[in-house]
Design a protein around this motif. Sequence first.
Motif, PDB file in Angstrom:
ATOM      1  N   ALA A 278       4.982   1.297  -2.114  1.00 16.59           N
ATOM      2  CA  ALA A 278       4.868   1.322  -0.650  1.00 16.59           C
ATOM      3  C   ALA A 278       3.406   1.188  -0.233  1.00 16.59           C
ATOM      4  O   ALA A 278       2.495   1.553  -0.985  1.00 16.59           O
ATOM      5  CB  ALA A 278       5.442   2.626  -0.123  1.00 16.59           C
ATOM      6  N   VAL A 279       3.199   0.638   0.959  1.00 12.62           N
ATOM      7  CA  VAL A 279       1.843   0.438   1.486  1.00 12.62           C
ATOM      8  C   VAL A 279       1.751   1.032   2.895  1.00 12.62           C
ATOM      9  O   VAL A 279       2.760   1.460   3.469  1.00 12.62           O
ATOM     10  CB  VAL A 279       1.470  -1.069   1.527  1.00 12.62           C
ATOM     11  CG1 VAL A 279       1.385  -1.643   0.123  1.00 12.62           C
ATOM     12  CG2 VAL A 279       2.479  -1.854   2.375  1.00 12.62           C
ATOM     13  N   LYS A 280       0.546   1.049   3.443  1.00 11.77           N
ATOM     14  CA  LYS A 280       0.306   1.567   4.799  1.00 11.77           C
ATOM     15  C   LYS A 280       1.289   0.942   5.788  1.00 11.77           C
ATOM     16  O   LYS A 280       1.497  -0.281   5.774  1.00 11.77           O
ATOM     17  CB  LYS A 280      -1.139   1.249   5.205  1.00 11.77           C
ATOM     18  CG  LYS A 280      -1.546   1.958   6.479  1.00 11.77           C
ATOM     19  CD  LYS A 280      -2.986   1.677   6.865  1.00 11.77           C
ATOM     20  CE  LYS A 280      -3.137   2.042   8.354  1.00 11.77           C
ATOM     21  NZ  LYS A 280      -4.476   1.855   8.857  1.00 11.77           N
ATOM     22  N   GLY A 281       1.881   1.768   6.622  1.00 13.26           N
ATOM     23  CA  GLY A 281       2.815   1.251   7.628  1.00 13.26           C
ATOM     24  C   GLY A 281       4.272   1.329   7.190  1.00 13.26           C
ATOM     25  O   GLY A 281       5.178   1.254   8.016  1.00 13.26           O
ATOM     26  N   ASP A 282       4.498   1.487   5.886  1.00  9.61           N
ATOM     27  CA  ASP A 282       5.890   1.583   5.402  1.00  9.61           C
ATOM     28  C   ASP A 282       6.522   2.910   5.831  1.00  9.61           C
ATOM     29  O   ASP A 282       5.836   3.907   6.014  1.00  9.61           O
ATOM     30  CB  ASP A 282       5.944   1.493   3.868  1.00  9.61           C
ATOM     31  CG  ASP A 282       5.828   0.056   3.387  1.00  9.61           C
ATOM     32  OD1 ASP A 282       5.760  -0.848   4.246  1.00  9.61           O
ATOM     33  OD2 ASP A 282       5.798  -0.156   2.155  1.00  9.61           O
ATOM     34  N   ASN A 283       7.816   2.843   5.961  1.00  9.50           N
ATOM     35  CA  ASN A 283       8.602   3.992   6.383  1.00  9.50           C
ATOM     36  C   ASN A 283       9.374   4.558   5.191  1.00  9.50           C
ATOM     37  O   ASN A 283      10.084   3.815   4.506  1.00  9.50           O
ATOM     38  CB  ASN A 283       9.605   3.504   7.431  1.00  9.50           C
ATOM     39  CG  ASN A 283       9.628   4.426   8.602  1.00  9.50           C
ATOM     40  OD1 ASN A 283       9.685   5.639   8.416  1.00  9.50           O
ATOM     41  ND2 ASN A 283       9.567   3.867   9.800  1.00  9.50           N
TER      42      ASN A 283
END
Lengths: 235, 235
Positions: A33-38
């Motif tokens: 997962a990366v920044k902004g993922d939920n």
Amino acid sequence: MNILLFSNSDHYDDSLIKLDGRRHKHIRHVLKAVKGDNLRVGQIGGKTGSGIIEFINEEYVLIRPELNENPPEKIPLTLIISMSRPKSMKKVIRYGTAMGISSFVIINSWKADKSYWQSPFFLEQNIKEEMLMALEQSGDTCYPEISFYRLFKPFVEDVLPKLVKKICLVAHPYAEKQAPSSINCPSVVAVGPEGGFIPYEIEKFEEAGFLSVNMGPRILRVENAVAAITARLFT
Amino acid sequence: MNILLFSNSDHYDDSLIKLDGRRHKHIRHVLKAVKGDNLRVGQIGGKTGSGIIEFINEEYVLIRPELNENPPEKIPLTLIISMSRPKSMKKVIRYGTAMGISSFVIINSWKADKSYWQSPFFLEQNIKEEMLMALEQSGDTCYPEISFYRLFKPFVEDVLPKLVKKICLVAHPYAEKQAPSSINCPSVVAVGPEGGFIPYEIEKFEEAGFLSVNMGPRILRVENAVAAITARLFT
């Protein structure tokens, strides 16, 4: 890990949680997962919901959780289980917790090797860890209860009567009656060690109002029996 | 080990069987049995009964079997299961065999790590050993069937239609319908890998006449899910 669980001590500030170690590794290397993922998140002992990754680097991740759902309901089952081999007990705790058992009561029995009580698995911390894995697996946030009774007689005479629920069963391979199915009501089920409870123990359960039931012609390993009877009673 | 299993190659003469190695060790050191004792025995693929120990020493035991009972009936369930982590697959085979599943069909799926197919567990000998332990646990004598399909599309298009039984289910965490219970009739159940089948795979199963069903709000480990759905369908 189907839900990321956090506790109060993971709070970075009022609205963010900070995770490192095992959970950070899972987010970064398994979920990628990366920044902004939920992500699906939950507060231990509380609600579930989703969380947005606000920051992630090699060491930690900051997540903004929004919690507005209840965790799946526990099933109203108290499992009384004889101490068994630590490897089996570990799986009993894991499968039972994942399936939503409310309460585990671990007791002694004639056929339980006394050395099992010395196993490091029964350090509270290890059981909690096993339960945590199961909660993360099943999307739950609440630890089941657990208690231990090292003496059979005081347990059946003093404690057992207080545990009685609408349905009380003791699994016994040679019982004449078959275990019921789809009862879906508050229940207590006792499961013996490998080799089963001895007649004296079965008698004591029966005196306390428990019905001896068999689970069919096949003798299952204790963790397999626990998963099977839980699924059978609560569907 | 709730039954001692032997095969034709264990015959010492027409009426005696000779056991050494693991089974001899179990008789001598776990059961602590002596000459004249009666043990539960069964012929692999055949009947069960009892056997009298005619001779035992440090190296081997001679048993006179009397076989006059049928092993417990298999449940009429074909389990189609996606390849998963070898540790999980081992338990799927073990619990499933002990519970009496008739047939395992191991298939590939999108989320199954391709490396799983290289695991030494999938050498036929290892699977047979795992099944043997489960037969010894559950008092059965007959190996379930097992087959492998490494390509999903040819499997669903060419093989799956031939497997169809009265009830055909595919377990899917997000399916709307709940899995039925106590069906007790010939069935095929497909269980996905950790993370579930992808929509394309579910669609393919549905095209073949399978109904997507959920097993409640909790996501279980694959071996736990297999034990739970088997107990739920066959009680």
